[in-house]
Enzyme design. Structure first.
Site, mmCIF file in Angstrom:
data_model
loop_
_atom_site.group_PDB
_atom_site.id
_atom_site.type_symbol
_atom_site.label_atom_id
_atom_site.label_comp_id
_atom_site.label_asym_id
_atom_site.label_seq_id
_atom_site.Cartn_x
_atom_site.Cartn_y
_atom_site.Cartn_z
ATOM 1 N N SER A 95 0.831 -1.211 0.000
ATOM 2 C CA SER A 95 0.000 0.000 0.000
ATOM 3 C C SER A 95 0.867 1.262 0.000
ATOM 4 O O SER A 95 2.015 1.249 0.450
ATOM 5 C CB SER A 95 -0.914 0.034 1.223
ATOM 6 O OG SER A 95 -1.755 -1.089 1.246
ATOM 7 N N GLN A 96 0.262 2.340 -0.481
ATOM 8 C CA GLN A 96 0.923 3.660 -0.463
ATOM 9 C C GLN A 96 1.197 4.059 0.996
ATOM 10 O O GLN A 96 0.317 3.907 1.845
ATOM 11 C CB GLN A 96 -0.038 4.653 -1.117
ATOM 12 C CG GLN A 96 0.486 6.055 -1.190
ATOM 13 C CD GLN A 96 -0.492 6.981 -1.918
ATOM 14 O OE1 GLN A 96 -1.427 6.523 -2.563
ATOM 15 N NE2 GLN A 96 -0.256 8.266 -1.807
#
Ligand code: SAH
Length: 215
Positions: free
Chosen positions: A65-66
């Site tokens: 994930s970012q």
């Protein structure tokens, strides 16, 4: 294995400054991001991308994930040391490490066998030992270890699985991105045996929470 160097630490500090500018305030979350070598959770060919605020492929059609999204979800969880947390979607194990760094007791489920195996081997190597990693389907939660103080879903859920709500302690909290295509970050607090309170925190984009594990 590629080590953590001063160059990586410098890049990490820039990343922390960036996600702080985007609105993350929780100092413990920011500290965890500045401490954990995200590049080690990615394929060594891609370490130049590790400190950009972007998601990145980790194999099996999944992504790490970012960092901003990891920070946002973690901030919403309001982890207290000792919290019993269920994570759905272990993926690279990066979010798992963040939760352990915040002194949570972490149970995490992953449905891709390849990623499950990798995280199981890798996390202890970097000093992050989850309470339990499970290969299986997050839609079922983890009844044998429930109830949990917090449950975090790190993939986009088409709806809120009722089973997960039933595995929350009273006073507990579920953080889950809900929707197809685009997800609304949703927090559901359990106020009583049958009383739940829902809050929404804007749009995000996750890989989908899939049904049926590929055992
Ligand atoms: N927390 C991860 C994010 C990975 S992306 C990280 O920091 O790297 C979401 C993950 O959820 C993927 O690894 C995907 O395989 C997993 N996933 C999707 N559907 C699932 C399900 N039903 N049960 C468990 N994991 C699931």
């Amino acid at each position: 294995m590629i080590r953590d160097t001063n160059k990586h630490k410098g890049l990490r500090n820039q990343l922390v400054a960036q996600i702080k500018r985007k609105g993350i305030k929780d100092e413990n979350v920011l500290k965890a991001i500045s401490k954990i070598p995200r590049h080690l959770f990615m394929d060594s060919g891609f370490i130049d991308f590790a400190y950009q605020d972007k998601p990145f492929p980790i194999g099996a059609d999944q992504t790490i994930s970012q960092p901003y999204t990891v920070a946002f979800q973690t901030e919403l969880l309001e982890i207290i040391p000792g919290d019993k947390v269920l994570e759905i979607g272990t993926g690279s194990g990066y979010q798992t490490a963040i939760l352990i760094e915040l002194k949570a007791e972490v149970y995490s489920i992953e449905r891709q066998k390849e990623l499950y195996k990798m995280a199981k081997k890798f996390l202890p190597q970097v000093g992050y030992v989850p309470k339990k990693l499970v290969f299986g389907d997050g839609y079922a939660g983890l009844p044998e270890s429930a109830p949990f103080d917090k449950i975090l879903v790190t993939a986009g859920a088409p709806y809120v699985p009722k089973v997960l709500l039933s595995q929350l302690k009273i006073g507990g909290k579920l953080v889950i991105p809900v929707g197809k295509g685009i997800q609304v970050m949703t927090v559901i607090e359990r106020k009583g045996p049958k009383k739940f309170e829902r809050h929404e925190y804007g749009d995000f984009r996750f890989v989908p929470l899939l049904k049926d594990s590929n055992k």
